[in-house]
Design a protein around this motif. Structure first.
Motif, PDB file in Angstrom:
ATOM      1  N   GLY A   1       0.814  -1.218   0.000  1.00 54.50           N
ATOM      2  CA  GLY A   1       0.000   0.000   0.000  1.00 54.50           C
ATOM      3  C   GLY A   1       0.842   1.261   0.000  1.00 54.50           C
ATOM      4  N   ILE A   2       1.879   1.286   0.834  1.00 61.82           N
ATOM      5  CA  ILE A   2       2.748   2.465   0.860  1.00 61.82           C
ATOM      6  C   ILE A   2       3.498   2.587  -0.462  1.00 61.82           C
ATOM      7  CG2 ILE A   2       4.825   3.441   1.925  1.00 61.82           C
ATOM      8  CD1 ILE A   2       3.625   2.807   4.623  1.00 61.82           C
ATOM      9  N   GLY A   3       3.879   1.460  -1.039  1.00 65.46           N
ATOM     10  CA  GLY A   3       4.511   1.492  -2.360  1.00 65.46           C
ATOM     11  C   GLY A   3       3.597   2.124  -3.401  1.00 65.46           C
TER      12      GLY A   3
ATOM     13  N   LEU B   1       4.196   5.586  -5.431  1.00 63.03           N
ATOM     14  CA  LEU B   1       4.090   5.629  -6.887  1.00 63.03           C
ATOM     15  C   LEU B   1       3.120   6.733  -7.308  1.00 63.03           C
ATOM     16  CD1 LEU B   1       5.014   4.178  -9.483  1.00 63.03           C
ATOM     17  CD2 LEU B   1       2.988   2.719  -9.248  1.00 63.03           C
ATOM     18  N   GLY B   2       2.000   6.814  -6.619  1.00 63.93           N
ATOM     19  CA  GLY B   2       1.043   7.879  -6.899  1.00 63.93           C
ATOM     20  C   GLY B   2       1.615   9.256  -6.647  1.00 63.93           C
ATOM     21  N   ALA B   3       2.407   9.379  -5.592  1.00 66.06           N
ATOM     22  CA  ALA B   3       3.021  10.674  -5.281  1.00 66.06           C
ATOM     23  C   ALA B   3       3.963  11.121  -6.403  1.00 66.06           C
ATOM     24  CB  ALA B   3       3.782  10.598  -3.956  1.00 66.06           C
ATOM     25  N   GLU B   4       4.609  10.161  -7.046  1.00 63.21           N
ATOM     26  CA  GLU B   4       5.540  10.503  -8.127  1.00 63.21           C
ATOM     27  C   GLU B   4       4.831  10.728  -9.463  1.00 63.21           C
ATOM     28  OE1 GLU B   4       8.855  11.161  -7.918  1.00 63.21           O
ATOM     29  OE2 GLU B   4       8.469  11.030  -5.773  1.00 63.21           O
TER      30      GLU B   4
ATOM     31  N   PRO C   1      -0.028  14.524 -10.645  1.00 65.56           N
ATOM     32  CA  PRO C   1       0.323  15.939 -10.517  1.00 65.56           C
ATOM     33  C   PRO C   1      -0.411  16.668  -9.381  1.00 65.56           C
ATOM     34  CG  PRO C   1      -1.182  15.636 -12.349  1.00 65.56           C
ATOM     35  CD  PRO C   1      -0.872  14.261 -11.811  1.00 65.56           C
ATOM     36  N   ALA C   2      -1.059  15.955  -8.478  1.00 63.32           N
ATOM     37  CA  ALA C   2      -1.779  16.606  -7.377  1.00 63.32           C
ATOM     38  C   ALA C   2      -0.790  17.375  -6.498  1.00 63.32           C
ATOM     39  CB  ALA C   2      -2.524  15.569  -6.551  1.00 63.32           C
ATOM     40  N   PRO C   3      -1.103  18.634  -6.174  1.00 56.93           N
ATOM     41  CA  PRO C   3      -0.163  19.440  -5.396  1.00 56.93           C
ATOM     42  C   PRO C   3      -0.070  19.026  -3.921  1.00 56.93           C
ATOM     43  CG  PRO C   3      -2.172  20.672  -5.789  1.00 56.93           C
ATOM     44  CD  PRO C   3      -2.290  19.393  -6.576  1.00 56.93           C
ATOM     45  N   ASP C   4      -0.964  18.171  -3.474  1.00 59.33           N
ATOM     46  CA  ASP C   4      -0.970  17.787  -2.057  1.00 59.33           C
ATOM     47  C   ASP C   4      -0.587  16.333  -1.821  1.00 59.33           C
ATOM     48  OD1 ASP C   4      -3.253  16.687  -3.192  1.00 59.33           O
ATOM     49  OD2 ASP C   4      -4.397  16.859  -1.327  1.00 59.33           O
ATOM     50  N   TRP C   5       0.029  15.706  -2.792  1.00 55.02           N
ATOM     51  CA  TRP C   5       0.389  14.296  -2.634  1.00 55.02           C
ATOM     52  C   TRP C   5       1.898  14.186  -2.760  1.00 55.02           C
ATOM     53  CZ3 TRP C   5      -2.420   9.940  -5.826  1.00 55.02           C
ATOM     54  CH2 TRP C   5      -2.145   8.700  -5.255  1.00 55.02           C
ATOM     55  N   ASP C   6       2.564  13.934  -1.647  1.00 59.56           N
ATOM     56  CA  ASP C   6       4.013  13.786  -1.679  1.00 59.56           C
ATOM     57  C   ASP C   6       4.431  12.597  -0.816  1.00 59.56           C
ATOM     58  OD1 ASP C   6       3.822  14.776   0.919  1.00 59.56           O
ATOM     59  OD2 ASP C   6       5.067  16.533   0.567  1.00 59.56           O
ATOM     60  N   VAL C   7       5.721  12.362  -0.768  1.00 63.46           N
ATOM     61  CA  VAL C   7       6.252  11.190  -0.063  1.00 63.46           C
ATOM     62  C   VAL C   7       5.982  11.242   1.441  1.00 63.46           C
ATOM     63  CG1 VAL C   7       8.378   9.946   0.515  1.00 63.46           C
ATOM     64  CG2 VAL C   7       7.942  10.648  -1.854  1.00 63.46           C
TER      65      VAL C   7
END
Length: 148
Positions: free
Chosen positions: A34-36, A40-43, A46-52
């Motif tokens: 799930g974290i993987g 992957l989604g964070a990378e 292009p959502a500005p609020d999704w990061d590592v």
């Protein structure tokens, strides 16, 4: 002297039981998967609020709290409901709002209202996925038994 009713949680809702469940290999493997996917989604998104960092924060909080919160509802242990609701809010919105208010308040203002339903849905799915208390072998045995 009259004794007050016990406020103790049933064994399946006690934090010691929850901690033991969090250490099961199949649950740890699904957490890693799930974290993987979140990373992957964070990378790729292009959502500005999704990061590592927020992927780890929210993913780990969901792992620790979602099954317990859902179990409170399923078992109808109403005395624990305020805590279950607080933990759900903390995971779904509280940590998100705190993180983004410190990192980028503009992203928080732009995305908070759309993040909540998506995160709440994922929180519920995580709770369902990790709700079972037992090993995969025990789950398989329970599935093979005829329904009563």
């Amino acid at each position: 002297m009259k004794r007050l009713p016990s406020m103790a949680l049933p064994p399946d809702l006690q934090w010691r039981t929850q901690w033991r469940e969090c250490l099961r290999p199949w649950k740890l493997a699904t957490l890693a998967l799930g974290i993987g996917l979140l990373l992957l989604g964070a990378e790729l998104t292009p959502a500005p609020d999704w990061d590592v960092p927020i992927s780890f924060i929210m993913g780990l909080l969901a792992y620790a709290t979602a099954p317990w919160s859902l179990r409170v509802l399923v078992r109808r242990h109403w005395r624990a409901l305020p805590l279950a609701l607080f933990l759900a809010w903390l995971t779904v919105d509280g940590c998100y709002a705190l993180y983004w208010s410190l990192k980028d308040p503009a992203a928080l203002a732009l995305m908070r209202d759309v993040n909540f339903p998506a995160s709440l849905s994922l929180y519920g799915m995580c709770g369902l996925g990790w709700l079972y208390q037992g090993s995969l072998r025990q789950a398989w045995q329970a599935l093979k038994q005829p329904a009563r």
